[in-house]
Design a protein around this motif. Structure first.
Motif, mmCIF file in Angstrom:
data_model
loop_
_atom_site.group_PDB
_atom_site.id
_atom_site.type_symbol
_atom_site.label_atom_id
_atom_site.label_comp_id
_atom_site.label_asym_id
_atom_site.label_seq_id
_atom_site.Cartn_x
_atom_site.Cartn_y
_atom_site.Cartn_z
ATOM 1 N N PRO A 84 0.782 -1.250 0.000
ATOM 2 C CA PRO A 84 0.000 0.000 0.000
ATOM 3 C C PRO A 84 0.811 1.297 0.000
ATOM 4 C CG PRO A 84 -0.415 -1.306 1.984
ATOM 5 C CD PRO A 84 0.503 -2.090 1.149
ATOM 6 N N LEU A 130 4.260 4.440 5.590
ATOM 7 C CA LEU A 130 3.189 3.725 6.296
ATOM 8 C C LEU A 130 3.343 3.938 7.795
ATOM 9 C CD1 LEU A 130 3.087 0.242 4.546
ATOM 10 C CD2 LEU A 130 1.314 1.990 4.494
ATOM 11 N N ILE A 131 2.254 4.290 8.433
ATOM 12 C CA ILE A 131 2.274 4.412 9.888
ATOM 13 C C ILE A 131 1.354 3.309 10.406
ATOM 14 C CG2 ILE A 131 1.877 5.978 11.844
ATOM 15 C CD1 ILE A 131 1.739 8.107 9.221
ATOM 16 N N HIS A 132 1.943 2.386 11.188
ATOM 17 C CA HIS A 132 1.128 1.263 11.645
ATOM 18 C C HIS A 132 0.417 1.598 12.949
ATOM 19 C CE1 HIS A 132 2.783 -1.166 8.505
ATOM 20 N NE2 HIS A 132 4.012 -0.870 8.899
ATOM 21 N N ASP A 133 -0.837 1.257 12.990
ATOM 22 C CA ASP A 133 -1.620 1.492 14.190
ATOM 23 C C ASP A 133 -2.051 0.132 14.727
ATOM 24 O OD1 ASP A 133 -3.532 2.002 16.083
ATOM 25 O OD2 ASP A 133 -4.403 3.703 15.017
ATOM 26 N N ASP A 134 -1.313 -0.331 15.753
ATOM 27 C CA ASP A 134 -1.561 -1.685 16.251
ATOM 28 C C ASP A 134 -2.936 -1.824 16.896
ATOM 29 O OD1 ASP A 134 0.782 -2.957 15.466
ATOM 30 O OD2 ASP A 134 1.894 -1.946 17.068
ATOM 31 N N GLN A 136 -5.778 -0.309 16.287
ATOM 32 C CA GLN A 136 -6.922 -0.405 15.380
ATOM 33 C C GLN A 136 -6.703 -1.474 14.331
ATOM 34 O OE1 GLN A 136 -9.015 3.074 13.985
ATOM 35 N NE2 GLN A 136 -7.367 4.293 14.818
ATOM 36 N N SER A 137 -5.499 -2.103 14.381
ATOM 37 C CA SER A 137 -5.143 -3.070 13.358
ATOM 38 C C SER A 137 -5.314 -2.460 11.970
ATOM 39 C CB SER A 137 -5.974 -4.340 13.561
ATOM 40 O OG SER A 137 -5.939 -5.132 12.463
ATOM 41 N N ALA A 138 -4.820 -1.210 11.849
ATOM 42 C CA ALA A 138 -4.910 -0.502 10.568
ATOM 43 C C ALA A 138 -3.556 0.130 10.258
ATOM 44 C CB ALA A 138 -5.965 0.588 10.650
ATOM 45 N N SER A 139 -3.353 0.498 8.994
ATOM 46 C CA SER A 139 -2.159 1.245 8.611
ATOM 47 C C SER A 139 -2.602 2.547 7.963
ATOM 48 C CB SER A 139 -1.320 0.439 7.619
ATOM 49 O OG SER A 139 -0.824 -0.728 8.238
ATOM 50 N N LEU A 140 -1.876 3.625 8.311
ATOM 51 C CA LEU A 140 -2.187 4.926 7.737
ATOM 52 C C LEU A 140 -1.111 5.267 6.713
ATOM 53 C CD1 LEU A 140 -3.103 6.790 11.050
ATOM 54 C CD2 LEU A 140 -4.655 5.724 9.391
ATOM 55 N N ILE A 141 -1.500 5.882 5.595
ATOM 56 C CA ILE A 141 -0.530 6.164 4.542
ATOM 57 C C ILE A 141 -0.430 7.660 4.261
ATOM 58 C CG2 ILE A 141 0.322 5.397 2.301
ATOM 59 C CD1 ILE A 141 -2.098 3.477 2.257
#
Ligand code: ZN
Lengths: 476, 95
Positions: A84, A130-134, A136-141
């Motif tokens: 992504p 990519l910023i990982h958000d553990d 929310q189990s989501a990744s921000l781009i």
């Protein structure tokens, strides 16, 4: 068994162009997420990328500065993989016809020169962040870095130690800085290295199986990763296990590398020529124009410092290792003969203070001529060496002219005989035990007395005159 | 080159496509035909033909290195199914 480590590097350098490789978005570092992005660099369907001419020029500059062959005809290709941070699902790169190939740079390790081959240099685009958000189990781009132009510099597997790798990276970094194509800030990710490493028993001709280590963003991390991975591979072989050809991620905090198995299958990149971009033709005229615009390179400058300024090899290496430092040095010695003394102040007190205050060389807080003025004050005997160190610190902290510091604070060497005689007499009176010692033949007592005179005069007394007067007085 | 069901599954996986058995067999049929056509082309003697980099005979299409204002962030994110803090939001990627 004795093993030898074999290392090749892939260095990614972000080019210091104003705009991205295929669109007009700024390449400036930072900014709120997705504020340096547009439909082209976030990969909207139907957009048309157009290649930034400077990117080709910068790649050719780098190729020429590293003795590469420059391809008259080259093209760009799509490297397909799904991740992504790359919204098009392919990275525009170069596959079979890179702009530069078959070059080399010479490095120096422990006084020996070694040639490191450069396999190729090609242009490509950087990916987003990519910023990982553990939780929310989501990744921000954030796509601000996506589409920033890169060159990838691939070396031959010519290096045999961490020391050689660092020497290679330092030479490469110096070249990129000199030719002004990359700002080389590793902490901002503008210079990154992937390490391909294998081990083999000494004497064996064939290479062992290599691994590729990613995520190395400082020289220290690179050294640790090389040491850690070498040890891991030797232990695997000695333990009867195989080294697998794979990508590994170096965790610098834990000091171990681990396999990135998920990336394995993705290595099937299915390259094909990029249909949206036209081939690149670099004719002799263009190549020559770029060649003529190249500045003096670090190697040449270093040799000139040795032959023209008579500096030792070591000094010349340190000074020319950074363009900013070399420019500063040359500015300081422009109208000044004592080059060696200026070099000493730069390599000694200046670099020490910059390091202590965690400042970069770009941020030297005073003009270069102040250093030559300071050396002149010492050479003329106006101030002593001890005082000069104090003046230097003030010059650094306050950006003040050393001549003014010396004048305003009355730091000139005290050479006036009459004044010094008075001081010496006073010191002798209040230190009679030492005077006794001296008369009994203890030489050390003399040194102590000199020290007392210097203390009394706040380090300003002319040591030669003090020595003479002190002897005369003691012999009376 | 032989195209099998494995090839289709491998490519589908690389492209993150979830195919039904029916779609797989359709694609296998199509792909086999495409490759067969390519094999037919291979019969031509191309030893004296330069590889085609681009079908158009145009080289060096460049833009000057000038930066211009980017696109409004809101517009970029407008079509994103999910966004947060000015970022595109996607299912967590593991390395
Ligand atoms: Zn853009």
């Amino acid at each position: 068994m004795e093993y030898e480590v074999v290392i090749g590097l892939e260095v990614h350098a972000e080019l210091s162009t104003k705009s991205k490789i295929y669109c007009s978005c700024t390449t400036e570092f930072g900014g709120e997420p997705n504020t340096h992005a547009c439909p082209i660099c976030i990969g909207m369907p139907g957009v048309l990328p157009v290649l930034n001419k400077k990117v080709v020029e910068y790649a050719v500059r780098t190729g020429l500065a590293t003795n590469c062959h420059i391809a008259q005809f080259s093209k760009q290709d799509r490297k397909n993989y799904f991740y992504p941070d790359l919204p098009k699902a392919f990275q525009t790169s170069q596959y079979d016809i890179p702009i530069c190939s078959s070059g080399h740079i010479d490095i120096e390790v422990e006084g020996r020169t070694k040639r490191i081959g450069i396999t190729r240099i090609h242009i490509e685009e950087d990916a987003g962040k990519l910023i990982h958000d553990d939780q929310q189990s989501a990744s921000l781009i954030d796509f601000n870095r996506c589409g920033v132009p890169l060159i990838e510099i691939v070396s031959e597997p010519d290096m045999r130690s961490a020391q050689e790798v660092i020497a290679y990276l330092e030479s490469l970094k110096a070249i990129l800085e000199y030719i002004d194509v990359c700002n080389c800030k590793m902490q901002e990710g503008s210079l990154r290295a992937d390490v391909n490493l294998s081990v083999r028993p000494i004497g064996q001709k064939e290479f062992g199986t290599r691994t590729e280590m990613k995520n190395l963003n400082s020289f220290k991390a690179i050294v640790r990763a090389i040491e850690g991975e070498t040890k891991r591979q030797i232990e695997a072989i000695e333990g009867g296990a195989d080294v697998l050809q794979e990508t590994r991620r170096w965790d610098d905090v834990k000091g171990i590398s681990y396999s990135m198995r998920s990336k394995e299958e993705a290595h099937d990149y299915r390259f094909f020529p990029e249909p949206d971009l036209m081939p690149i033709v670099i004719d002799d005229k263009w190549k020559q124009e770029i060649e003529e615009s190249l500045p003096e390179l670090p190697e040449v400058r270093k040799k000139r410092y040795i032959s023209e300024f008579g500096l030792p090899n070591y000094d010349a290496s340190i000074l020319t290792g950074s363009k900013v430092l070399a420019d500063f040095f040359e500015e300081a010695v422009k109208k000044f003969e004592n080059k060696k003394a200026v070099a000493n102040w730069i390599m000694g007190d200046l670099l020490r203070l910059l390091k202590e205050k965690e400042m970069e060389v770009e941020k030297i807080p005073f003009p270069a001529e102040y250093i030559s003025k300071l050396v002149m004050l010492i050479d003329k005997g106006t101030i002593s060496g001890t005082i000069a160190k104090k003046v230097f610190e003030k010059m650094f902290d306050q950006n003040r002219d050393p001549e003014i510091i010396v004048k305003e604070e009355g730091l000139e060497v005290l050479s006036d005989e009459n004044t010094l005689v008075v001081v010496v007499k006073k010191v002798l009176q209040s230190n009679s035990p030492s005077v006794e010692d001296y008369r009994k033949g203890k030489q050390r007592a003399f040194g102590f007395l000199v020290g007392q005179v210097m203390k009394e005069t706040k380090g300003k007394a002319n040591p030669k005159i003090v020595n003479r007067i002190l002897k005369e007085e003691l012999e009376k | 080159m032989e195209i099998t069901k494995n090839t289709i599954e491998h490519i589908a996986n690389l492209s993150r496509l979830d195919l039904t058995e029916e779609e797989k067999s359709m694609l296998l049929f199509d792909m086999k035909q495409i490759i067969a056509y390519m094999d037919k082309l291979k019969e031509l003697d191309t030893s004296k033909v330069k590889p085609t980099a681009h079908v158009m005979q145009i080289n060096n299409v460049f833009r000057e290195d000038k930066s211009e204002p980017s696109y409004p962030k809101e517009k970029l994110l407008a079509n994103a199914p999910l966004s947060e803090g000015g970022c595109f939001k996607v299912p967590k990627v593991v390395e």
